[in-house]
Design an enzyme around this catalytic site. Sequence first.
Site, PDB file in Angstrom:
ATOM      1  N   HIS A  76      32.928  59.435  78.702  1.00 28.88           N
ATOM      2  CA  HIS A  76      33.715  60.646  78.454  1.00 28.88           C
ATOM      3  C   HIS A  76      34.544  60.487  77.186  1.00 28.88           C
ATOM      4  N   ASP A 105      29.671  73.684  46.356  1.00 23.28           N
ATOM      5  CA  ASP A 105      29.192  72.971  47.536  1.00 23.28           C
ATOM      6  C   ASP A 105      29.965  71.661  47.623  1.00 23.28           C
ATOM      7  N   TRP A 141      36.667  52.923  76.747  1.00 22.44           N
ATOM      8  CA  TRP A 141      36.263  53.228  75.372  1.00 22.44           C
ATOM      9  C   TRP A 141      36.819  52.190  74.418  1.00 22.44           C
ATOM     10  N   SER A 168      27.965  57.208  59.670  1.00 23.71           N
ATOM     11  CA  SER A 168      28.070  58.645  59.483  1.00 23.71           C
ATOM     12  C   SER A 168      29.471  59.041  59.023  1.00 23.71           C
ATOM     13  N   SER A 169      30.491  58.511  59.708  1.00 19.41           N
ATOM     14  CA  SER A 169      31.864  58.878  59.356  1.00 19.41           C
ATOM     15  C   SER A 169      32.216  58.435  57.950  1.00 19.41           C
ATOM     16  N   HIS A 252      44.386  52.907  66.204  1.00 18.23           N
ATOM     17  CA  HIS A 252      45.537  53.769  66.006  1.00 18.23           C
ATOM     18  C   HIS A 252      45.331  54.744  64.848  1.00 18.23           C
ATOM     19  N   GLU A 254      42.695  55.862  63.983  1.00 15.38           N
ATOM     20  CA  GLU A 254      41.711  56.788  64.536  1.00 15.38           C
ATOM     21  C   GLU A 254      42.376  57.983  65.232  1.00 15.38           C
ATOM     22  N   TYR A 256      45.153  59.288  64.542  1.00  9.70           N
ATOM     23  CA  TYR A 256      45.687  60.198  63.523  1.00  9.70           C
ATOM     24  C   TYR A 256      44.566  60.886  62.763  1.00  9.70           C
ATOM     25  N   SER A 267      48.975  74.408  59.616  1.00 13.60           N
ATOM     26  CA  SER A 267      49.734  74.784  58.432  1.00 13.60           C
ATOM     27  C   SER A 267      49.084  75.941  57.684  1.00 13.60           C
ATOM     28  N   HIS A 301      51.278  48.661  69.391  1.00 12.86           N
ATOM     29  CA  HIS A 301      51.966  49.354  70.488  1.00 12.86           C
ATOM     30  C   HIS A 301      51.028  49.645  71.654  1.00 12.86           C
ATOM     31  N   HIS A 302      49.730  49.419  71.435  1.00 11.08           N
ATOM     32  CA  HIS A 302      48.794  49.538  72.558  1.00 11.08           C
ATOM     33  C   HIS A 302      48.697  48.226  73.317  1.00 11.08           C
ATOM     34  N   THR A 327      56.569  63.183  61.553  1.00  7.05           N
ATOM     35  CA  THR A 327      55.967  64.180  62.433  1.00  7.05           C
ATOM     36  C   THR A 327      56.975  65.270  62.748  1.00  7.05           C
ATOM     37  N   LYS A 330      57.160  67.830  60.115  1.00  6.57           N
ATOM     38  CA  LYS A 330      56.095  68.831  60.227  1.00  6.57           C
ATOM     39  C   LYS A 330      56.463  69.904  61.237  1.00  6.57           C
ATOM     40  N   ARG A 449      45.579  53.820  85.441  1.00 11.06           N
ATOM     41  CA  ARG A 449      44.447  54.598  84.967  1.00 11.06           C
ATOM     42  C   ARG A 449      43.155  53.844  85.265  1.00 11.06           C
TER      43      ARG A 449
HETATM   44  C1  HEA Z   1      39.392  64.151  72.308  1.00  8.96           C
HETATM   45  C2  HEA Z   1      39.333  63.515  73.330  1.00  8.96           C
HETATM   46  C3  HEA Z   1      39.374  63.961  74.763  1.00  8.96           C
HETATM   47  C4  HEA Z   1      39.214  65.208  75.345  1.00  8.96           C
HETATM   48  C5  HEA Z   1      38.951  66.524  74.672  1.00  8.96           C
HETATM   49  C6  HEA Z   1      39.364  65.010  76.761  1.00  8.96           C
HETATM   50  C7  HEA Z   1      39.266  66.031  77.702  1.00  8.96           C
HETATM   51  C8  HEA Z   1      39.450  65.860  79.069  1.00  8.96           C
HETATM   52  N1  HEA Z   1      39.722  64.678  79.709  1.00  8.96           N
HETATM   53 FE1  HEA Z   1      39.820  62.833  78.843  1.00  8.96          FE
HETATM   54  N2  HEA Z   1      39.956  61.000  77.978  1.00  8.96           N
HETATM   55  C9  HEA Z   1      39.939  60.737  76.634  1.00  8.96           C
HETATM   56  C10 HEA Z   1      39.783  61.661  75.614  1.00  8.96           C
HETATM   57  C11 HEA Z   1      39.607  63.028  75.823  1.00  8.96           C
HETATM   58  N3  HEA Z   1      39.595  63.679  77.030  1.00  8.96           N
HETATM   59  C12 HEA Z   1      40.112  59.335  76.388  1.00  8.96           C
HETATM   60  C13 HEA Z   1      40.167  58.641  75.018  1.00  8.96           C
HETATM   61  C14 HEA Z   1      40.234  58.729  77.656  1.00  8.96           C
HETATM   62  C15 HEA Z   1      40.456  57.258  77.972  1.00  8.96           C
HETATM   63  C16 HEA Z   1      39.188  56.614  78.412  1.00  8.96           C
HETATM   64  C17 HEA Z   1      39.363  55.218  78.837  1.00  8.96           C
HETATM   65  O1  HEA Z   1      40.245  54.933  79.658  1.00  8.96           O
HETATM   66  O2  HEA Z   1      38.598  54.366  78.355  1.00  8.96           O
HETATM   67  C18 HEA Z   1      40.143  59.818  78.622  1.00  8.96           C
HETATM   68  C19 HEA Z   1      40.258  59.645  79.998  1.00  8.96           C
HETATM   69  C20 HEA Z   1      40.368  60.682  80.916  1.00  8.96           C
HETATM   70  C21 HEA Z   1      40.785  60.517  82.259  1.00  8.96           C
HETATM   71  C22 HEA Z   1      41.209  59.223  82.907  1.00  8.96           C
HETATM   72  C23 HEA Z   1      40.062  58.526  83.489  1.00  8.96           C
HETATM   73  C24 HEA Z   1      40.416  57.200  84.022  1.00  8.96           C
HETATM   74  O3  HEA Z   1      41.428  56.621  83.637  1.00  8.96           O
HETATM   75  O4  HEA Z   1      39.646  56.730  84.862  1.00  8.96           O
HETATM   76  C25 HEA Z   1      40.751  61.768  82.853  1.00  8.96           C
HETATM   77  C26 HEA Z   1      41.114  62.048  84.250  1.00  8.96           C
HETATM   78  O5  HEA Z   1      41.528  63.074  84.579  1.00  8.96           O
HETATM   79  C27 HEA Z   1      40.326  62.693  81.843  1.00  8.96           C
HETATM   80  C28 HEA Z   1      40.159  64.045  82.048  1.00  8.96           C
HETATM   81  C29 HEA Z   1      39.853  64.960  81.027  1.00  8.96           C
HETATM   82  C30 HEA Z   1      39.636  66.363  81.274  1.00  8.96           C
HETATM   83  C31 HEA Z   1      39.662  67.048  82.601  1.00  8.96           C
HETATM   84  C32 HEA Z   1      39.380  66.935  80.040  1.00  8.96           C
HETATM   85  C33 HEA Z   1      39.126  68.388  79.776  1.00  8.96           C
HETATM   86  O6  HEA Z   1      39.927  68.842  78.726  1.00  8.96           O
HETATM   87  C34 HEA Z   1      37.668  68.638  79.489  1.00  8.96           C
HETATM   88  C35 HEA Z   1      37.396  70.117  79.478  1.00  8.96           C
HETATM   89  C36 HEA Z   1      36.005  70.445  79.092  1.00  8.96           C
HETATM   90  C37 HEA Z   1      35.024  70.730  79.941  1.00  8.96           C
HETATM   91  C38 HEA Z   1      35.198  70.668  81.408  1.00  8.96           C
HETATM   92  C39 HEA Z   1      33.667  71.044  79.453  1.00  8.96           C
HETATM   93  C40 HEA Z   1      33.368  72.456  79.457  1.00  8.96           C
HETATM   94  C41 HEA Z   1      32.841  73.118  80.678  1.00  8.96           C
HETATM   95  C42 HEA Z   1      31.723  72.851  81.391  1.00  8.96           C
HETATM   96  C43 HEA Z   1      30.915  71.601  81.249  1.00  8.96           C
HETATM   97  C44 HEA Z   1      31.279  73.825  82.347  1.00  8.96           C
HETATM   98  C45 HEA Z   1      31.234  73.336  83.742  1.00  8.96           C
HETATM   99  C46 HEA Z   1      32.579  73.338  84.311  1.00  8.96           C
HETATM  100  C47 HEA Z   1      32.837  73.047  85.594  1.00  8.96           C
HETATM  101  C48 HEA Z   1      31.781  72.540  86.528  1.00  8.96           C
HETATM  102  C49 HEA Z   1      34.233  73.194  86.143  1.00  8.96           C
HETATM  103  N4  HEA Z   1      40.102  62.012  80.676  1.00  8.96           N
HETATM  104  C1  HEA Z   2      45.758  62.703  68.475  1.00  6.65           C
HETATM  105  C2  HEA Z   2      46.019  61.626  69.018  1.00  6.65           C
HETATM  106  C3  HEA Z   2      47.349  60.956  69.167  1.00  6.65           C
HETATM  107  C4  HEA Z   2      48.565  61.188  68.546  1.00  6.65           C
HETATM  108  C5  HEA Z   2      48.900  62.200  67.481  1.00  6.65           C
HETATM  109  C6  HEA Z   2      49.484  60.236  69.096  1.00  6.65           C
HETATM  110  C7  HEA Z   2      50.821  60.147  68.702  1.00  6.65           C
HETATM  111  C8  HEA Z   2      51.685  59.150  69.114  1.00  6.65           C
HETATM  112  N1  HEA Z   2      51.421  58.166  70.036  1.00  6.65           N
HETATM  113 FE1  HEA Z   2      49.705  57.973  71.102  1.00  6.65          FE
HETATM  114  N2  HEA Z   2      47.905  57.585  71.958  1.00  6.65           N
HETATM  115  C9  HEA Z   2      46.745  58.286  71.771  1.00  6.65           C
HETATM  116  C10 HEA Z   2      46.569  59.359  70.926  1.00  6.65           C
HETATM  117  C11 HEA Z   2      47.562  59.870  70.094  1.00  6.65           C
HETATM  118  N3  HEA Z   2      48.868  59.459  70.037  1.00  6.65           N
HETATM  119  C12 HEA Z   2      45.689  57.755  72.587  1.00  6.65           C
HETATM  120  C13 HEA Z   2      44.257  58.263  72.655  1.00  6.65           C
HETATM  121  C14 HEA Z   2      46.252  56.706  73.301  1.00  6.65           C
HETATM  122  C15 HEA Z   2      45.618  55.831  74.383  1.00  6.65           C
HETATM  123  C16 HEA Z   2      44.514  54.981  73.955  1.00  6.65           C
HETATM  124  C17 HEA Z   2      43.976  54.215  75.124  1.00  6.65           C
HETATM  125  O1  HEA Z   2      44.629  53.254  75.567  1.00  6.65           O
HETATM  126  O2  HEA Z   2      42.891  54.582  75.633  1.00  6.65           O
HETATM  127  C18 HEA Z   2      47.639  56.609  72.858  1.00  6.65           C
HETATM  128  C19 HEA Z   2      48.515  55.633  73.308  1.00  6.65           C
HETATM  129  C20 HEA Z   2      49.775  55.440  72.787  1.00  6.65           C
HETATM  130  C21 HEA Z   2      50.578  54.289  73.065  1.00  6.65           C
HETATM  131  C22 HEA Z   2      50.163  53.089  73.917  1.00  6.65           C
HETATM  132  C23 HEA Z   2      50.649  53.202  75.279  1.00  6.65           C
HETATM  133  C24 HEA Z   2      50.146  52.113  76.141  1.00  6.65           C
HETATM  134  O3  HEA Z   2      48.927  51.967  76.284  1.00  6.65           O
HETATM  135  O4  HEA Z   2      50.979  51.412  76.692  1.00  6.65           O
HETATM  136  C25 HEA Z   2      51.776  54.462  72.386  1.00  6.65           C
HETATM  137  C26 HEA Z   2      52.898  53.494  72.403  1.00  6.65           C
HETATM  138  O5  HEA Z   2      53.708  53.459  71.585  1.00  6.65           O
HETATM  139  C27 HEA Z   2      51.676  55.729  71.689  1.00  6.65           C
HETATM  140  C28 HEA Z   2      52.672  56.258  70.879  1.00  6.65           C
HETATM  141  C29 HEA Z   2      52.516  57.390  70.097  1.00  6.65           C
HETATM  142  C30 HEA Z   2      53.562  57.885  69.209  1.00  6.65           C
HETATM  143  C31 HEA Z   2      54.935  57.319  69.021  1.00  6.65           C
HETATM  144  C32 HEA Z   2      53.025  58.985  68.586  1.00  6.65           C
HETATM  145  C33 HEA Z   2      53.717  59.818  67.540  1.00  6.65           C
HETATM  146  O6  HEA Z   2      52.855  60.086  66.472  1.00  6.65           O
HETATM  147  C34 HEA Z   2      54.255  61.100  68.085  1.00  6.65           C
HETATM  148  C35 HEA Z   2      55.233  61.743  67.129  1.00  6.65           C
HETATM  149  C36 HEA Z   2      55.660  63.107  67.529  1.00  6.65           C
HETATM  150  C37 HEA Z   2      56.840  63.460  68.065  1.00  6.65           C
HETATM  151  C38 HEA Z   2      57.881  62.438  68.407  1.00  6.65           C
HETATM  152  C39 HEA Z   2      57.138  64.885  68.421  1.00  6.65           C
HETATM  153  C40 HEA Z   2      57.656  65.746  67.304  1.00  6.65           C
HETATM  154  C41 HEA Z   2      58.862  65.228  66.637  1.00  6.65           C
HETATM  155  C42 HEA Z   2      60.071  65.837  66.628  1.00  6.65           C
HETATM  156  C43 HEA Z   2      60.285  67.154  67.261  1.00  6.65           C
HETATM  157  C44 HEA Z   2      61.133  65.184  65.836  1.00  6.65           C
HETATM  158  C45 HEA Z   2      62.308  64.670  66.554  1.00  6.65           C
HETATM  159  C46 HEA Z   2      61.966  63.703  67.606  1.00  6.65           C
HETATM  160  C47 HEA Z   2      62.626  62.579  67.859  1.00  6.65           C
HETATM  161  C48 HEA Z   2      63.623  61.936  66.949  1.00  6.65           C
HETATM  162  C49 HEA Z   2      62.388  61.891  69.168  1.00  6.65           C
HETATM  163  N4  HEA Z   2      50.452  56.292  71.954  1.00  6.65           N
HETATM  164 CU   LIG Z   3      48.502  54.249  68.786  1.00  4.59          CU
END
Ligand code: HEA
Ligand code: HEA
Ligand SMILES: [Cu+2]
Lengths: 524, 375, 287
Positions: A76, A105, A141, A168-169, A252, A254, A256, A267, A301-302, A327, A330, A449
């Site tokens: 997923h 283009d 993942w 590709s990327s 990380h 990634e 962003y 924007s 931080h992860h 952030t 923004k 999780r």
């Molecule tokens: C961009 C990234 C992205 C997006 C878009 C989503 C979208 C969603 N994610 Fe995901 N998710 C991740 C990135 C993302 N996730 C990542 C990185 C993890 C961590 C994995 C890991 O631990 O290794 C994770 C893990 C994760 C978990 C935790 C699993 C675990 O720890 O075991 C769960 C559980 O609820 C979850 C749920 C969902 C749901 C419900 C959506 C929904 O938003 C999805 C909605 C879309 C659809 C449902 C498809 C469209 C509709 C159909 C197919 C029609 C049929 C519909 C029905 C039958 C109802 N995700």
């Molecule tokens: C689009 C993707 C995205 C983005 C933008 C972010 C944004 C941020 N993430 Fe997140 N993060 C993920 C995707 C993302 N993360 C994913 C996928 C994981 C889990 C991966 C995995 O384990 O599978 C993860 C996990 C993750 C962890 C690890 C947790 C753990 O496993 O224990 C941490 C810890 O520091 C973290 C921190 C942050 C912070 C500080 C930001 C900051 O950039 C956020 C900044 C924004 C704000 C703070 C809000 C707006 C600000 C204001 C309004 C200003 C004033 C605010 C203050 C002074 C408080 N993230």
């Molecule tokens: Cu991070």
Amino acid sequence: MSTAATHDAHHEEHAKGLLRWVFTTNHKDIGTLYLVFALTMFFVGGAMAMVIRAELFQPGLQFVDPQFFNSMTTMHALIMVFGAVMPAFVGLANWLIPMMIGAPDMALPRMNNWSFWILPFAALMLVGTLFMDGGAPAGGWTMYPPLVLQTGDAFPFLIFSVHLLGISSIMGAINIIVTIMNMRAPGMTMMKMPLFVWTWLITAYLLIAVMPVFAGAVTMLLTDRFFDTSFFNAAGGGDPVMFQHIFWFFGHPEVYIMILPAFGVISAIIPTFARKRLFGYSSMVYATASIAFLSFIVWAHHMFTVGLPLTGELFFMYATMLIAVPTGVKVFNWVSTMWKGSMTFETPMLFAIGFVMLFTIGGFSGLMMSITPIDFQYHDTYFIVAHFHYVLVSGSVFSIFAAVYYWLPKWTGNMYDEKLGKLHFWLSAIFVNVLFFPQHFLGLAGMPRRIPDYSTQFAGFNEISSLGGFAFGLTQLLFVYIVIKTVRGGSKATDQVWEGADGLEWTLPSPPPYHSFTTAPEVK
Amino acid sequence: MLESKAKRALTTVAGLALLGNAGGAAADYALNLRRGVTSISHEAYDLHMLILWICVAIGVVVFGAMFISIFSHRKSKGAQPAQFHESTTVEVIWTIVPFLILIGMAIPATKALVAMEDTSNSDLSIKVTGYQWKWGYEYLDSGVSFISSLATPKEQIFNEQDKGLNYLLEVDNPVVVPINKKVRLMITANDVIHAWWVPDLGMKKDAIPGFVNEMWFNIEKEGTYRGQCAELCGKDHGFMPIVVVAKNEADYQKWIADKKSEMGAASAGADREWAMAELMERGKKVYTSNCAACHQAGGAGIPGTFPALKGSAIATGPKDAHMKLVMHGKSGTAMAAFASQLNDIDLAAVITYERNAWGNDIGDLVQPSEIKAAR
Amino acid sequence: MSDTNGSYYVPHGSGWPIIGSIGLFTMMQGFANFLNGSGIGSTVMLVGFAILLFMVFGWFRTVINESETGTYNRQVDKSFRWGMGWFIFSEVMFFAAFFGALWYTRVLVMPWLGGGDPGTHELLYPNWEASWPTNGPGDVGGAFTLLDPWKIPALNTLLLLSSGVTITFAHWALKKGNRGSLIMWMIATVVLGATFLGFQAYEYGQAYSEHHNLTLGSGIYGSTFFMLTGFHGLHVTLGTIMLIVITLRCAKGHFTADRHFGFEAVAWYWHFVDVVWLGLFIFVYLL
Ligand code: HEA
Ligand code: HEA
Ligand SMILES: [Cu+2]
Ligand code: CUA
């Protein structure tokens, strides 16, 4: 094939039928391919999420075997990240960047085709593992060794599909940088570029810097498994945690990569519907650059619980907290753009506002997790899952919806159905919260999780979350319906489409000609 | 108290949403972090509340401004767009103010972190080893050691029986520690990465094969505290709970003494000859609690992941190779080295069992003395 | 940039990318099956590799033809330059991952295992002392001895550095329009590159011999040593092939004194390979 590129009327000389799409070097065709691919993958990854949510609907094992559940979680995430969100943004870049900077283009059109046409093969390789001995990859993942080394026959396929995705990327990113640096219309200085172009430029740098590192990391996994190396094996003097460092050095930035282009989209949209210029253009650019820079020095931080030295924990805590500053700039700029504007609320604007709100909530939980002493409690719980779905689903994915509604009339020449669009927004916005908000509570209460079954105290919120998930998933069918309907027909869109829209792409007809700008426009 | 009111309100909402749902045995829908029972968990909780409220406050300001704008500055109300689009002053302000807020958060966070990571001057050290999928504990001072694995019956997991109160959070051998003592855990793993986490103790640490991580806690209250493995470790990651029982000093000492004599009893008879029936009976038990998770109760394994032992070349082949494999495992696979987990009798029993169960019927048996010699 | 904007060359459709994808896919599919122990794996892999080669040659032939027929203007040339530059940067980052692994294990992991982290050392490896080079507390791969950096590696450093000089001479000759000298310097560069590879192969042979017993399986030292030098060697091989192609093109009369992107791209690549080697020589062999 013609040699000169100044095309007259007969430039629509491309192959017809399916082959047109296979051979195309046109940025719009390729953009469309990317977007269609991304949408397909969104449904594949979404279907897997539905399996996850169905199994978690109630405590006890209902539908799937725990190993398969782990495969679902792993696949997923991989599919959503590499198959849906990233390609969707590349698709937007392909469609929009040449039109926004006044180019005919992309700079390297053939390579552009290759960047896309690697993806379906990579996806095939990845999804194919579902049918192999030992099942699909199930180590998360993040692919941490030693666990991932226990994967069955799927293992080398996983590694190679990551290699393909990386190739590709990287090619896509090089193309975008070259296009932006070399193809701008006269007068389009860097500080006049639309923010979407800026954010993509910076994103592309991130991609080129980290995708090769990721490729290196998985290559080490491959050799540890098949060629006796000891990178991640303490007995040989290696360290399993080293993989985590390399992975998150990629991972990380990634995340962003998945949000910066979204910032660009938002924007573009907010000023249009506020009918007011974007507030603080240059600080937006600097903030984006700062976020990109900081993203390289926060990776651990992860890994707060792996036993880092205290100084390391402190450094990564401080650096991570700092990201809130740019952030925040923004977010404040977006709000200031709305302030004293003259706003209307068409679907793109609704999604943009939804984005600002829900992304910020996700950012707040991110900030909470950056505080090391409490991340010890949050780490690897559903609090994290809630955090990243707020930033990814109601962040990245919402911004993609917003972008599609915003530019679809330009791309197709037809207006989408505004009523249905609004319905799609409201259903999505409500259900995404029903789906992910309760996961905060679950995490705080102590639900880890990546588990297929949980103790009964977590039953209630899981049930709510699952129901929200199903509803959110079904809602997305509406999106497909709206898009198909718009492509098929609808009321004609004007060239400017939106009253407040500003930028070169709106000076082109809707739909735009095959080669966007055959003579470069003059930008003042 | 505002907080508990908010909690009740939210619980009500949650309850309404659950309307019509009969389940929910332990309907205590916790909304917030647990305050826990150690000084570190209290510190974490206080920090959590602090940061949460700061975020809420910032959220109120930001979203407040946004909503005011959305409601009043709309075209349908005849709003005319203003012309301003930058202001260095406000931009500097909203860069510096968040920065100051962050410093305000970083100071207490640093203090808490330094305290949490200080494992010196402990009163008691326990070595914790993560296995797929159970925990091993070894009290370094008294030599007590045992394996602790899930006690929830399969029938509950597969919904054939009602789920108990501590469903999935119960083990056969809990870790027992004295209260008001600084307990240091030396955490490692045998196969893949696990993480040791009990929310009420306020700390989580990864168990990494080949390395030892340290953490500490000092429990204030007698009681039973439950947690789970918190790092994906394969198929049964969701099924390796942790139970800590905190006792007063006297009860703790008694437990240690009991445990010691229990260990003596378990290895009693290691020197005598064992009969087939005895070994088979004991072997079946050992197999069920140690091997069945992978190789399955009937020995059929899971194709592609865990090999079948029924009819397997090794389990039906020469005894030495079979002993070697079970005792030393196979590196790079999930098959662990059981020599460090099981005593001579258990190893002899389980190997004998494998050679004779499910129609393998080799007919030979392994004596504990042979295992001892092979160690 | 404005003057040429209108005539930017946009090719109309191309079959090479899809052939390339099929080739890559087939090759990887085959390799994966081979690793899983399937019999046909290696055959499939070779077929994929052949398709890939076919694509590379075909694609480059197309591009060279277009270039020689004057399809590309300055702006296109600039796109190629940017593209090549960023490609090389991505390669740098790929090597960075492996250098990072080397530093991480040497600077951090060694001390942790060897006593800097008391828990780990006392509980798990009380009798093991850390010192670089090492194959770890498990003596993975058995005892080994090192290669003398001042023999072949030093010679190889000299070879690669000189090849950097010869290719620069070739470039000057090209700019002056002196084709004979250009070709001569190119041949010299190719010969230096090939000699480097020969020595490298010889050195691998020595390492694997019973005397040294230094293999890919020699713990973390063997892993980092062979992965770094191996990937570098692979890049030198590619670079040498590219140099040969460029030499042939020079012989055919391609490139002009002021337009020779193909030549420069390969020269950049060669310099990159050179710099990586310097890093290797210092961090892998000397320190
Ligand atoms: C961009 C990234 C992205 C997006 C878009 C989503 C979208 C969603 N994610 Fe995901 N998710 C991740 C990135 C993302 N996730 C990542 C990185 C993890 C961590 C994995 C890991 O631990 O290794 C994770 C893990 C994760 C978990 C935790 C699993 C675990 O720890 O075991 C769960 C559980 O609820 C979850 C749920 C969902 C749901 C419900 C959506 C929904 O938003 C999805 C909605 C879309 C659809 C449902 C498809 C469209 C509709 C159909 C197919 C029609 C049929 C519909 C029905 C039958 C109802 N995700
Ligand atoms: C689009 C993707 C995205 C983005 C933008 C972010 C944004 C941020 N993430 Fe997140 N993060 C993920 C995707 C993302 N993360 C994913 C996928 C994981 C889990 C991966 C995995 O384990 O599978 C993860 C996990 C993750 C962890 C690890 C947790 C753990 O496993 O224990 C941490 C810890 O520091 C973290 C921190 C942050 C912070 C500080 C930001 C900051 O950039 C956020 C900044 C924004 C704000 C703070 C809000 C707006 C600000 C204001 C309004 C200003 C004033 C605010 C203050 C002074 C408080 N993230
Ligand atoms: Cu991070
Ligand atoms: Cu052990 Cu998860």
